[in-house]
Design a protein around this motif. Structure first.
Motif, PDB file in Angstrom:
ATOM      1  N   PRO A 378      23.201  51.003  38.405  1.00 41.49           N
ATOM      2  CA  PRO A 378      22.019  51.578  38.434  1.00 41.49           C
ATOM      3  C   PRO A 378      21.526  51.425  40.000  1.00 41.49           C
ATOM      4  O   PRO A 378      20.686  52.323  40.486  1.00 41.49           O
ATOM      5  N   ASN A 379      21.605  50.243  40.628  1.00 39.48           N
ATOM      6  CA  ASN A 379      21.083  50.257  41.810  1.00 39.48           C
ATOM      7  C   ASN A 379      22.089  50.511  43.035  1.00 39.48           C
ATOM      8  O   ASN A 379      21.481  50.349  44.289  1.00 39.48           O
ATOM      9  N   GLY A 380      23.296  50.946  42.958  1.00 46.21           N
ATOM     10  CA  GLY A 380      24.137  51.259  43.776  1.00 46.21           C
ATOM     11  C   GLY A 380      25.014  50.419  44.520  1.00 46.21           C
ATOM     12  O   GLY A 380      25.823  50.847  45.535  1.00 46.21           O
ATOM     13  N   LEU A 381      24.684  49.167  44.280  1.00 48.71           N
ATOM     14  CA  LEU A 381      25.275  47.968  44.988  1.00 48.71           C
ATOM     15  C   LEU A 381      26.740  47.818  44.525  1.00 48.71           C
ATOM     16  O   LEU A 381      27.519  47.268  45.399  1.00 48.71           O
ATOM     17  N   HIS A 382      26.938  48.123  43.158  1.00 47.87           N
ATOM     18  CA  HIS A 382      28.464  47.893  42.726  1.00 47.87           C
ATOM     19  C   HIS A 382      29.083  48.945  42.025  1.00 47.87           C
ATOM     20  O   HIS A 382      28.484  50.140  41.842  1.00 47.87           O
ATOM     21  N   LEU A 383      30.456  48.929  41.815  1.00 42.36           N
ATOM     22  CA  LEU A 383      30.982  50.050  41.248  1.00 42.36           C
ATOM     23  C   LEU A 383      32.232  49.256  40.383  1.00 42.36           C
ATOM     24  O   LEU A 383      32.763  48.497  40.615  1.00 42.36           O
ATOM     25  N   SER A 384      31.924  49.703  39.099  1.00 44.04           N
ATOM     26  CA  SER A 384      32.736  49.306  37.945  1.00 44.04           C
ATOM     27  C   SER A 384      33.852  50.053  37.920  1.00 44.04           C
ATOM     28  O   SER A 384      33.875  51.146  38.125  1.00 44.04           O
ATOM     29  N   ILE A 385      35.051  49.228  37.658  1.00 41.53           N
ATOM     30  CA  ILE A 385      36.366  49.892  37.428  1.00 41.53           C
ATOM     31  C   ILE A 385      36.994  49.192  36.151  1.00 41.53           C
ATOM     32  O   ILE A 385      37.063  48.223  35.907  1.00 41.53           O
ATOM     33  N   VAL A 386      37.723  50.258  35.306  1.00 52.50           N
ATOM     34  CA  VAL A 386      38.426  49.953  34.305  1.00 52.50           C
ATOM     35  C   VAL A 386      39.859  50.497  34.533  1.00 52.50           C
ATOM     36  O   VAL A 386      40.191  51.469  34.860  1.00 52.50           O
ATOM     37  N   THR A 387      40.889  49.355  34.169  1.00 56.13           N
ATOM     38  CA  THR A 387      42.335  49.544  34.419  1.00 56.13           C
ATOM     39  C   THR A 387      43.097  49.244  33.469  1.00 56.13           C
ATOM     40  O   THR A 387      42.452  48.533  32.171  1.00 56.13           O
ATOM     41  N   ASP A 388      44.445  49.702  33.097  1.00 55.55           N
ATOM     42  CA  ASP A 388      45.142  49.015  32.094  1.00 55.55           C
ATOM     43  C   ASP A 388      45.428  47.577  32.141  1.00 55.55           C
ATOM     44  O   ASP A 388      45.804  46.887  31.169  1.00 55.55           O
ATOM     45  N   CYS A 389      45.346  47.016  33.353  1.00 56.84           N
ATOM     46  CA  CYS A 389      45.474  45.570  33.494  1.00 56.84           C
ATOM     47  C   CYS A 389      44.569  44.642  33.268  1.00 56.84           C
ATOM     48  O   CYS A 389      44.683  43.622  32.880  1.00 56.84           O
ATOM     49  N   ARG A 390      43.347  45.168  33.490  1.00 58.65           N
ATOM     50  CA  ARG A 390      41.963  44.316  33.580  1.00 58.65           C
ATOM     51  C   ARG A 390      41.254  44.980  32.725  1.00 58.65           C
ATOM     52  O   ARG A 390      40.698  46.542  33.030  1.00 58.65           O
ATOM     53  N   ALA A 391      40.270  44.727  31.781  1.00 58.75           N
ATOM     54  CA  ALA A 391      39.288  45.197  31.016  1.00 58.75           C
ATOM     55  C   ALA A 391      38.200  45.760  31.688  1.00 58.75           C
ATOM     56  O   ALA A 391      37.555  46.517  31.724  1.00 58.75           O
ATOM     57  N   LEU A 392      37.818  44.976  33.188  1.00 54.55           N
ATOM     58  CA  LEU A 392      36.780  45.240  33.747  1.00 54.55           C
ATOM     59  C   LEU A 392      36.746  44.659  35.174  1.00 54.55           C
ATOM     60  O   LEU A 392      37.317  43.530  35.382  1.00 54.55           O
ATOM     61  N   LEU A 393      36.629  45.407  36.282  1.00 56.18           N
ATOM     62  CA  LEU A 393      36.243  44.956  37.822  1.00 56.18           C
ATOM     63  C   LEU A 393      35.304  45.497  38.273  1.00 56.18           C
ATOM     64  O   LEU A 393      34.792  46.587  38.008  1.00 56.18           O
ATOM     65  N   ILE A 394      34.550  44.655  39.169  1.00 60.95           N
ATOM     66  CA  ILE A 394      33.354  45.203  39.612  1.00 60.95           C
ATOM     67  C   ILE A 394      33.437  45.122  41.102  1.00 60.95           C
ATOM     68  O   ILE A 394      33.835  43.915  41.467  1.00 60.95           O
ATOM     69  N   TRP A 395      33.339  46.050  41.874  1.00 55.78           N
ATOM     70  CA  TRP A 395      33.685  46.156  43.332  1.00 55.78           C
ATOM     71  C   TRP A 395      32.449  46.445  44.038  1.00 55.78           C
ATOM     72  O   TRP A 395      31.359  47.092  43.680  1.00 55.78           O
ATOM     73  N   GLU A 396      31.953  45.635  45.096  1.00 59.93           N
ATOM     74  CA  GLU A 396      30.939  45.913  45.916  1.00 59.93           C
ATOM     75  C   GLU A 396      31.419  46.701  47.390  1.00 59.93           C
ATOM     76  O   GLU A 396      32.142  46.063  48.191  1.00 59.93           O
ATOM     77  N   PRO A 397      31.335  48.014  47.118  1.00 65.59           N
ATOM     78  CA  PRO A 397      31.940  48.833  48.242  1.00 65.59           C
ATOM     79  C   PRO A 397      31.647  48.206  49.903  1.00 65.59           C
ATOM     80  O   PRO A 397      30.547  47.833  50.323  1.00 65.59           O
ATOM     81  N   GLY A 398      32.927  48.055  50.551  1.00 66.27           N
ATOM     82  CA  GLY A 398      32.762  47.690  51.651  1.00 66.27           C
ATOM     83  C   GLY A 398      33.534  46.326  51.734  1.00 66.27           C
ATOM     84  O   GLY A 398      33.873  45.681  52.812  1.00 66.27           O
ATOM     85  N   ASN A 399      33.544  45.588  50.580  1.00 70.28           N
ATOM     86  CA  ASN A 399      34.234  44.283  50.408  1.00 70.28           C
ATOM     87  C   ASN A 399      35.491  44.162  49.935  1.00 70.28           C
ATOM     88  O   ASN A 399      35.832  45.245  49.458  1.00 70.28           O
ATOM     89  N   LYS A 400      36.408  43.467  50.638  1.00 71.95           N
ATOM     90  CA  LYS A 400      37.889  43.419  50.338  1.00 71.95           C
ATOM     91  C   LYS A 400      38.103  42.974  48.659  1.00 71.95           C
ATOM     92  O   LYS A 400      38.922  43.538  47.733  1.00 71.95           O
ATOM     93  N   GLY A 401      37.475  42.157  48.298  1.00 76.27           N
ATOM     94  CA  GLY A 401      37.645  41.472  46.982  1.00 76.27           C
ATOM     95  C   GLY A 401      36.752  41.955  46.107  1.00 76.27           C
ATOM     96  O   GLY A 401      35.772  42.712  46.363  1.00 76.27           O
ATOM     97  N   MET A 402      36.877  41.401  44.825  1.00 71.90           N
ATOM     98  CA  MET A 402      36.258  41.895  43.573  1.00 71.90           C
ATOM     99  C   MET A 402      34.930  40.961  43.376  1.00 71.90           C
ATOM    100  O   MET A 402      35.004  39.767  43.453  1.00 71.90           O
TER     101      MET A 402
END
Length: 499
Positions: A378-402
């Protein structure tokens, strides 16, 4: 607290969205409901089919089942899944972010059969309700948080509700959604006294869209027009009864629910199935991605016309598109795609059609890590990601890691995700019809991030570029300070972008 580019991350404390404080187990006998009906389940009497089992993580890191099924006849007990079989530990030290899991209780005859997938989940605009398609044509709606008290005035029924839609449900959405500016100024209360207008739209496999009144449990009307699976539904954030739908029939439709769907605009241009659609926060544009035609299309929600197709280079291998989402300020459009050996997320400037950045993840097992869904916080700082390999990943755009990721699990089978409107909690749906709630990282936005969000919500890139601003400030305001190429981990350069 830890400072970052976007703001200050809180390392302790509860999430901003209320989380459940107790856990319950729901069960029921198998009495299939007629198509187009709804049933309300009082908290004191859980008689519904297929039931739902609720398990939450305890402070010690181990899930625990509390409460037993109501005493029923032997015949009824054989119909539903065993309590002992379903009560495995859910919260483990490797998954500390797991708050709660809702498991669908099915008769043995339905276990492992197609049609049980949770294709869509959604929180209501005020965060007071949660809905998910639990498979076999059933949509379950619960009050959030799950241990919330019933309305003492008696004017609003806070009991669990089940909606029998008939064909499998692929998409759903609560509406109407108030303007973002109003939501930022004060909490939205769509379920206040005397207001029974909280709607739930459900998109079915046969192309029909059913509209429900959640608070009364009534089926309002059906929308007919699509000739294929209704894959996604979106209410624009302008408070109107406008509904946008995308379908496997290669079209998008804009419905005016105030006219019971009689005024319809059809947007054609995709060459194959449409996987996902989203509406910009200022309600000026619609974005849609085609799964097989690999098109990222922008449409005008004001003139109902095609704007452009976003292209930023080609790939040497076959790939599929899966999801898209606008950032809360509308200045970014994120799209997700995957091939046999990698998945990636592209960040676009929707005003200039420029690709700003790409996050790539390579994996060793060919075809074993499909990316299914993405959504901005909601605040635009993070992006949630759903994949077959992990139930949830959260990424901060601009950073390499999760910022956060769940444990590696080839059987996570994630399909969809949705942030609570107040942040702090992410809900994910799976192929087996279950829903998991995760504690999402919280960050206090920096002053410059807040200024950029407010400015970009009403000022386009074309309007910013002529302004006499320092280059560094202009790059920050237009998100051009994000590195163009990011990888989640080191890997060989087997696949490259060209062009």
């Amino acid at each position: 607290m830890v400072e970052s580019d976007g703001g200050v991350r809180e390392t302790s404390g509860t999430s901003s969205a209320q989380t459940p404080r107790t856990s319950q187990q729901l069960s029921g006998t198998q009495h299939p409901a007629p198509t187009g009906t709804t049933r309300t389940v009082p908290r004191a009497s859980f008689a519904w089919t297929p039931g739902v089992q609720r398990t939450r993580r305890t402070d010690s890191g181990r899930g625990r089942h509390r409460g037993e099924c109501e005493e029923r006849s032997t015949k009824q007990k054989k119909t539903m899944c065993s309590t002992e079989n379903n009560a495995e530990p859910l919260g483990t030290p490797s998954d500390p972010a797991l708050l709660l899991e809702l498991k669908t209780r099915r008769p043995p005859s339905l276990l492992g059969r197609a049609g049980c997938e949770t294709w869509s989940v959604d929180f209501s605009p005020d965060g007071a309700w949660f809905a998910w398609s639990m498979g076999h044509g059933i949509v379950w709606v619960v009050a959030w948080p799950l241990d919330s008290e019933d309305d003492q005035s008696g004017e609003t029924d806070r009991g669990d509700k089940s909606f029998s839609c008939g064909p499998p449900v692929w998409g759903l959405a609560f509406g109407p959604r108030p303007p973002r500016s109003g939501a930022a100024a004060r909490p939205v209360n769509t379920s206040s006294k005397g207001n029974n207008s909280l709607l739930l739209a459900t998109g079915l496999e046969n192309g029909v869209i059913k509209i429900w009144n959640v608070l009364t449990g009534d089926a309002v009307f059906d929308l007919h027009g699509h000739e294929g699976v209704v894959r996604d539904l979106v209410f624009p954030q302008n408070g109107t009864l406008t509904l946008v739908s995308s379908s496997r029939d290669k079209t998008l439709r804009i419905w005016d629910l105030a006219q019971k769907g009689k005024k319809v605009q059809v947007l054609s241009g995709h060459k194959d199935w449409i996987s996902c659609c989203c509406v910009s926060p200022d309600c000026s544009m619609i974005a849609s991605v085609g799964r097989f035609d690999r098109m990222v299309c922008l449409w005008s929600l004001r003139s109902y016309t095609f704007i452009r197709n976003l292209t930023g280079g080609t790939r040497k291998t076959l790939y599929l598109m899966s999801s898209c989402d606008f950032s809360p300020d509308g200045a970014l459009l994120a799209t997700a795609a995957f091939s046999g050996s990698s998945w990636w997320i592209d960040l676009w400037d929707p005003y200039t059609a420029e690709k700003l950045a790409t996050l790539v993840d390579y994996f060793g097992d060919y075809g074993q890590n499909q990316i299914s869904a993405i959504q901005f916080s909601p605040n635009g700082l993070h992006l949630s990601i759903v994949t077959d390999c992990r139930a949830l990943l959260i990424w901060e755009p601009g950073n390499k890691g999760m910022v956060m990721q769940t444990k590696l699990d080839r059987d996570s089978n994630g399909l969809c995700c949705d942030y609570h409107p107040q942040g702090g909690v992410v809900a994910t749906g799976t192929r087996d019809g279950h829903v998991r709630f995760w504690k999402a990282p919280r960050m206090v936005p920096s002053l410059r991030h807040l200024c950029r969000s407010i400015l970009r919500h009403s000022v386009s890139t074309h309007q910013l570029e002529p302004l006499p601003l320092p280059k560094r400030i202009l790059q920050y305001l237009t998100y051009r300070n994000i590195p163009e190429r990011l990888r989640t981990r080191s890997s060989s350069e087997e696949e490259e972008w060209t062009g």
